[in-house]
Design a protein around this motif. Structure first.
Motif, short mmCIF file in Angstrom:
data_model
loop_
_atom_site.label_atom_id
_atom_site.label_comp_id
_atom_site.label_asym_id
_atom_site.label_seq_id
_atom_site.Cartn_x
_atom_site.Cartn_y
_atom_site.Cartn_z
N VAL A 95 0.84 -1.20 0.00
CA VAL A 95 0.00 0.00 0.00
C VAL A 95 0.88 1.25 0.00
CG1 VAL A 95 -1.71 1.32 1.30
CG2 VAL A 95 -1.90 -1.17 1.18
N ALA A 96 0.64 2.14 -0.95
CA ALA A 96 1.38 3.41 -1.01
C ALA A 96 0.85 4.36 0.05
CB ALA A 96 1.26 4.02 -2.40
N ILE A 97 1.76 5.00 0.78
CA ILE A 97 1.37 5.92 1.85
C ILE A 97 2.19 7.21 1.74
CG2 ILE A 97 1.30 6.30 4.35
CD1 ILE A 97 0.95 3.29 4.71
N ILE A 98 1.50 8.33 1.85
CA ILE A 98 2.15 9.65 1.87
C ILE A 98 1.77 10.35 3.17
CG2 ILE A 98 2.31 11.91 0.76
CD1 ILE A 98 1.69 10.55 -1.90
N VAL A 99 2.78 10.89 3.84
CA VAL A 99 2.58 11.57 5.11
C VAL A 99 3.01 13.03 4.96
CG1 VAL A 99 3.16 11.63 7.57
CG2 VAL A 99 3.06 9.44 6.36
N GLU A 100 2.11 13.95 5.25
CA GLU A 100 2.44 15.37 5.27
C GLU A 100 2.57 15.80 6.73
OE1 GLU A 100 0.22 16.81 1.15
OE2 GLU A 100 -0.78 17.13 3.08
N ALA A 101 3.68 16.46 7.06
CA ALA A 101 3.93 16.84 8.44
C ALA A 101 4.47 18.26 8.52
CB ALA A 101 4.94 15.87 9.07
N THR A 102 4.35 18.85 9.70
CA THR A 102 5.02 20.11 10.01
C THR A 102 5.82 19.90 11.28
OG1 THR A 102 3.12 20.91 11.31
CG2 THR A 102 3.18 21.50 8.99
N SER A 103 7.03 20.43 11.31
CA SER A 103 7.90 20.13 12.45
C SER A 103 8.88 21.27 12.71
CB SER A 103 8.68 18.84 12.17
OG SER A 103 9.63 18.59 13.19
N ASP A 104 9.24 21.41 13.98
CA ASP A 104 10.31 22.35 14.34
C ASP A 104 11.61 21.59 14.59
OD1 ASP A 104 9.64 21.04 16.65
OD2 ASP A 104 9.34 22.84 17.86
N ASN A 105 11.60 20.27 14.28
CA ASN A 105 12.79 19.45 14.44
C ASN A 105 12.73 18.31 13.42
OD1 ASN A 105 14.73 17.51 15.27
ND2 ASN A 105 14.63 18.25 17.37
N ARG A 106 13.29 18.56 12.24
CA ARG A 106 13.23 17.59 11.14
C ARG A 106 13.78 16.22 11.53
NH1 ARG A 106 13.91 17.21 5.26
NH2 ARG A 106 13.50 19.44 5.03
N ARG A 108 14.02 14.75 14.47
CA ARG A 108 13.14 14.03 15.38
C ARG A 108 11.94 13.44 14.64
NH1 ARG A 108 10.30 18.12 18.21
NH2 ARG A 108 8.80 17.87 16.51
N THR A 109 11.31 14.28 13.82
CA THR A 109 10.12 13.83 13.11
C THR A 109 10.45 12.71 12.13
OG1 THR A 109 9.17 16.05 13.29
CG2 THR A 109 8.20 14.58 11.66
N SER A 110 11.53 12.86 11.37
CA SER A 110 11.92 11.84 10.41
C SER A 110 12.19 10.51 11.10
CB SER A 110 13.16 12.28 9.63
OG SER A 110 12.89 13.45 8.87
N SER A 111 12.88 10.58 12.23
CA SER A 111 13.17 9.36 13.00
C SER A 111 11.89 8.69 13.48
CB SER A 111 14.08 9.69 14.18
OG SER A 111 14.31 8.54 14.98
N ASP A 112 10.96 9.50 13.98
CA ASP A 112 9.68 8.96 14.47
C ASP A 112 8.88 8.29 13.36
OD1 ASP A 112 10.31 9.92 16.97
OD2 ASP A 112 8.88 11.58 16.94
N ILE A 113 8.80 8.96 12.21
CA ILE A 113 8.00 8.43 11.10
C ILE A 113 8.63 7.14 10.57
CG2 ILE A 113 7.11 8.87 8.78
CD1 ILE A 113 5.83 10.54 11.05
N SER A 123 7.96 0.51 4.91
CA SER A 123 9.27 1.10 4.68
C SER A 123 9.13 2.46 4.04
CB SER A 123 10.13 0.19 3.80
OG SER A 123 9.53 0.02 2.53
N LEU A 124 9.95 3.41 4.47
CA LEU A 124 9.99 4.71 3.83
C LEU A 124 10.81 4.62 2.55
CD1 LEU A 124 10.51 7.39 6.64
CD2 LEU A 124 8.50 7.02 5.22
N GLY A 125 10.46 5.43 1.56
CA GLY A 125 11.19 5.43 0.31
C GLY A 125 11.74 6.80 -0.02
N GLU A 126 12.29 6.94 -1.18
CA GLU A 126 12.83 8.21 -1.63
C GLU A 126 11.70 9.14 -2.09
OE1 GLU A 126 16.00 9.08 -1.46
OE2 GLU A 126 16.51 7.13 -0.59
N THR A 127 12.01 10.42 -2.13
CA THR A 127 11.03 11.40 -2.61
C THR A 127 10.58 11.06 -4.03
OG1 THR A 127 12.01 13.15 -1.25
CG2 THR A 127 10.66 13.84 -3.13
N GLY A 128 9.29 10.98 -4.23
CA GLY A 128 8.75 10.68 -5.54
C GLY A 128 8.43 9.22 -5.78
#
Length: 250
Positions: A95-106, A108-113, A123-128
């Motif tokens: 299943v393809a999943i896209i997550v839109e987020a706003t963060s004051d600590n890139r 931290r957020t990237s690690s959490d996601i 699994s996370l993939g590359e942009t696009g």
């Protein structure tokens, strides 16, 4: 969320809004602040802010709260440090999943996601990597019980306002527009007294996938955890929810 059973998903999000209104308002507040930072505090001249205000109103955020957030953001532009982030990847069952987020600590957020994806068997993939599977559309959802308009009339009203399409669900009308026409269609329908459950730009899947029930259950669990993250604004997917789980969702 976007996917096969749109109205079931909307109801699911509405229930979450009722239970966690403070968290929802916080997330929308970030969107308002970022919109002000990008284009100023005048919604007439800032379409992004106008769209964020529409989303806030659709989620029943009080007008005085909206105005207070905009004024605060306009008076403290240098202190608005939120960054807009987009994550793309796959959940269980492809299943393809896209997550839109706003963060004051890139970081931290990237690690959490990434942790949430990994823990759920995704699994996370590359942009696009999955964005090409989606189209961005304006989406306005109208509760059919709130309007005395049949399907044919609603279709004509929507098309005359500039919409591209009308999708009729059991309990709702979903009006879709081109991104550039979203604001004008919304404004036209609002002037006609049509209320919205939801009004925002969304990512709509071009194609969907149908995982088995167990994989779908894991995907829904992942989406729940992503939605619950303080930094996550929106989660989109291209899963056809199995009927067994769709009934539970409703």
């Amino acid at each position: 969320m976007s996917g096969h059973s749109k109205w079931a998903n909307i109801k699911r999000k509405k229930e979450a809004t009722d239970a966690q209104r403070g968290k929802i308002f916080t997330k929308i507040g970030r969107e308002l602040a970022i919109a002000v930072r990008h284009g100023g505090d005048n919604p007439e001249a800032n379409s992004t802010l106008r769209d964020a205000i529409a989303k806030a109103k659709a989620n029943n955020m009080p007008n005085d709260t909206i105005e207070r957030i905009i004024k605060k953001a306009a008076g403290a532009l240098d202190s608005v440090n939120y960054e807009e982030l987009v994550y793309e990847g796959y959940g269980p069952g492809g299943v393809a999943i896209i997550v839109e987020a706003t963060s004051d600590n890139r970081n931290r957020t990237s690690s959490d996601i990434r942790h949430l994806f990994d823990k759920s068997g995704g699994s996370l993939g590359e942009t696009g990597c999955v964005m090409w599977m989606f189209d961005r559309k304006g989406v306005l959802v109208v509760d059919r019980d709130a309007v005395d308009i049949d399907e044919d009339d609603m279709l004509m009203i929507a098309l005359e306002a500039g919409a591209e399409d009308l999708i009729t669900q059991d309990d709702a009308y979903e009006i879709r527009t081109a991104p550039e026409d979203f604001a004008s269609v919304r404004d036209t329908l609002e002037k006609q007294g049509i209320p919205f459950i939801s009004a925002q730009l969304e990512l709509i899947p071009k194609v969907t996938v149908s995982p088995d029930v167990e994989a779908a259950r894991k995907v829904l669990n992942l989406i729940d955890k992503l939605d619950d993250h303080d930094d996550v604004q929106n989660v989109y997917h291209n899963m056809e929810i199995p009927p067994e789980l769709e009934e539970l969702e409703e």
